[in-house]
Structures are given as C-alpha cells and as structure tokens.
Design an enzyme around this catalytic site. Structure first.
Site, PDB file in Angstrom:
ATOM      1  N   HIS A  89       0.830  -1.207   0.000  1.00  0.00           N
ATOM      2  CA  HIS A  89       0.000   0.000   0.000  1.00  0.00           C
ATOM      3  C   HIS A  89       0.866   1.259   0.000  1.00  0.00           C
ATOM      4  CE1 HIS A  89      -3.660   2.339   1.001  1.00  0.00           C
ATOM      5  NE2 HIS A  89      -2.798   3.123   1.661  1.00  0.00           N
ATOM      6  N   GLU A  90       1.824   1.310   0.902  1.00  0.00           N
ATOM      7  CA  GLU A  90       2.684   2.495   0.997  1.00  0.00           C
ATOM      8  C   GLU A  90       3.592   2.623  -0.224  1.00  0.00           C
ATOM      9  OE1 GLU A  90       2.162   4.782   3.096  1.00  0.00           O
ATOM     10  OE2 GLU A  90       0.703   3.618   4.237  1.00  0.00           O
ATOM     11  N   HIS A 124       1.763   4.586  -2.830  1.00  0.00           N
ATOM     12  CA  HIS A 124       1.888   6.031  -2.614  1.00  0.00           C
ATOM     13  C   HIS A 124       3.289   6.516  -2.993  1.00  0.00           C
ATOM     14  CE1 HIS A 124      -2.000   6.311  -0.819  1.00  0.00           C
ATOM     15  NE2 HIS A 124      -1.686   5.635   0.284  1.00  0.00           N
TER      16      HIS A 124
END
Length: 348
Positions: A17-18, A21
C-alpha cells in the site's frame, strides 16, 4: 506459526500500500522524506537521495511521509504544490496496489487448479423439471439474472438464491434468449443429498489466460461482498460487534489453516483469505471518511471547488484538522473492534 503468517501478511499489505503512494509520489516529482514499514522505534534505516528508508519495530502500520502533505510550503516538490490530478493519483495508488496484490494472490491460488467451472449448463439431474419443460437446455450460458451480470458459476448460485421468480438472460447457440418471470425452485433428486435446481455446470481446462480472467472475476466478487457488508452495516442488519480487526483476522487465519486437509491446501486457503483482505483494504481505504485516502480525495475535490468559487487558496491546515479528527475516531473504532475480537477469542 499462524501468528507469524499474519504478521507477514500485515507487513506485505501495508508495504505494498505504501509503495503505491511512494512510487506515484516519485513519478509526480514529490519529495518523499521517509518510507517506513512498521511503527515505533527504528530497527534499520538507510538514506538514499531525499528519502530515508526505514524498518520499524511494530508491524502494525507504515507510512510514506511526503513533503508538506497537509501544510503550505514554498518547496516546488511539496505534495500540496502539485496539481489536483497528481495528488489524486498519489492518494489512490495505495488502494490500487492493494487491489492488484489481491489479483496476484488469486492468480497464484488458481494457477494450480486443473479445471475451472463456467456458468454454462452441461447437463441435468434425472427428473429435472426445467429440462423436461425445455425451459433450460444443455449449452445455455447464463448472462444475466435479474439485471446482474453472471460471469461465474458463483454468480448464478448467488443470484438465484434458494429459488423464486427471476428474469434470466441466456446465450443459446449464439443467440440471446430472455426468460421473464421464470420461477426456479430447488428440490431433492434421487440418490443426491441436498436440494438443487437440477442442472450441472460445465468445466473447462485451465490455462494462464483463464487463470488471470478467473482471478479478476473473483476480485470483483470480493468487491461486491465488501459493499454488501457495508450496506448491511448501514442498514443495521449487522453491528460493530460483528466487525473483525487484526486479532480476529489472526484467529480466522488460524482456523483456515487448521481446517485444511493438507499443508498445500492450508497454503492455498490462506493465500485466498489474504487476497480477500487485500481487496477489502483497497475498497475500505477509498471510502470518503476523513483520515482514509478516500476521505482525503473527497476533501481535495471539495477544496478545489471552493477555491474556484472563492478565487483564493485554502490553507491545507483545515484539511489536517479534519483528518486528525477522523483518525481519532478510527482509532477509537479500532480499539472497540479489537476488544470485541479478544472477547470472542476468550469466549470461544
């Protein structure tokens, strides 16, 4: 062992997920100050370019710290100084990566399956009334049931339910057949335990293309399951006491692994469950709730509209206040859910 598996799963989900980003931020020219997996004290860190990469003690979170995420800055590489489309891309990339991870895990799960079922009738049980009435025929492909697309056999069984009156669209010999207000009911058949509609589904030999297609179809089914759960929560059919957090997920992973007939089955079942969690996380994270990425996208859209109307820039600190309040509420909800998980675990 299953606790270790759960910790690894949480770490992978958060890391992916990170990374979504992070990669989108780098692509858009945003300065990333730190990319961290885990929370708390630093176990390992390394500085490369503008970014510090770190591994922290507690595997319960992670973050991609970008320059001036919620404050004004003169730095052209600051997040708030990028155009709205770039910021939306960065905010949505985390959920997108979780969704892609879910599909990848499903591909791994289904890659070892030799045959796959299709929503096509291959035959009928002896005495099936729908064959004798020529309502349904061998080779019929279910296309839609009550307006819902049926890409998989599970769609057919879900939308038909236990029976009732339905509008069905079939593909028969290359032509579209529409059956309106058709009543289908389950019944028992000689020599077969349980109740069925009386038709069998066709199977097809698996290959890489069908595996990918099947995985994508299942990911869509997962999304539908999450939305159905949200609708039940809003309608009051289920309550907060029915939600599960990290403790409940660890318990479910343990049950999934221990109930499997073999180690290989346990691995496939756990990967399947992890795929569902990945898709679930992707959907939930895009809800328009403050502190979540979906809430930040919503605030960004509102800010852009207000700035266009007022013709002046709105200080990002106001969004920060909203997100902080949302974060406090989410942490409170997490604490309640975790408490319920522990109570269920002790009671069980």
């Amino acid at each position: 062992m299953y606790i270790i598996i759960a910790i690894i799963m949480f770490g992978v989900l958060i890391g992916v997920h990170e990374f979504g980003h992070f990669s989108a931020a780098k692509l858009c020219g945003v300065r990333v100050n730190e990319f961290a997996i885990g929370m708390g004290p630093v176990l390992w860190k390394k500085k490369k370019g503008d970014t510090q990469y770190s591994l922290r003690l507690f595997p319960i979170g992670g973050y991609c710290s970008m320059e001036a995420e919620e404050e004004s800055s003169d730095d052209p590489k600051a997040f708030t100084n990028k155009n709205p489309l770039q910021r939306v891309l960065i905010l949505c990339s985390g959920a997108a990566m979780n969704y892609i991870l879910g599909i990848v895990l499903l591909i791994i799960v289904f890659a070892g399956v030799k045959t796959l079922t299709q929503p096509v009738i291959s035959g009928f049980m002896e005495g099936c009334p729908y064959e004798s009435e020529q309502l349904l025929q061998t080779g019929d492909r279910f296309v839609r049931i009550d307006g819902h697309k049926t890409s998989m056999t599970y769609d057919v069984t879900e939308y038909l339910g236990s029976g009732g009156v339905h509008d069905i669209v079939l593909k028969r010999n290359g032509e579209t057949v529409v059956l309106e207000d058709v009543e289908l009911e389950k019944q028992t058949y000689d020599g077969i335990e349980g109740e069925y509609f009386g038709f069998y589904f066709a199977t097809v030999k698996n290959n890489i293309l069908r595996t990918v297609q099947y995985a994508c179809q299942w990911s869509v089914r997962f999304v539908r399951m999450v939305w159905d759960s949200l609708r039940q929560l809003i309608a009051g059919t289920v309550g907060i006491k029915d939600l599960s957090g990290p403790v409940g997920i660890v318990s479910m992973i343990t049950q999934t692994g221990e109930s499997a007939a073999s180690s290989a089955d346990a691995a496939r079942n756990i990967l399947y469950f992890c795929a569902f969690i990945a898709v679930n996380l992707a959907v939930m994270n895009m809800l328009p709730i403050p502190a979540l990425d979906g809430g930040r996208v919503f605030c960004l859209i509102v800010t852009v509209i207000l700035e266009a109307i007022l013709r002046r820039k709105i200080d990002p600190k106001y969004e920060a206040y909203i997100n902080t309040a949302g974060l406090i509420l989410l942490l409170g909800l997490t604490a309640v859910v975790m408490y319920n998980d522990i109570v269920r675990l002790i009671a069980g």
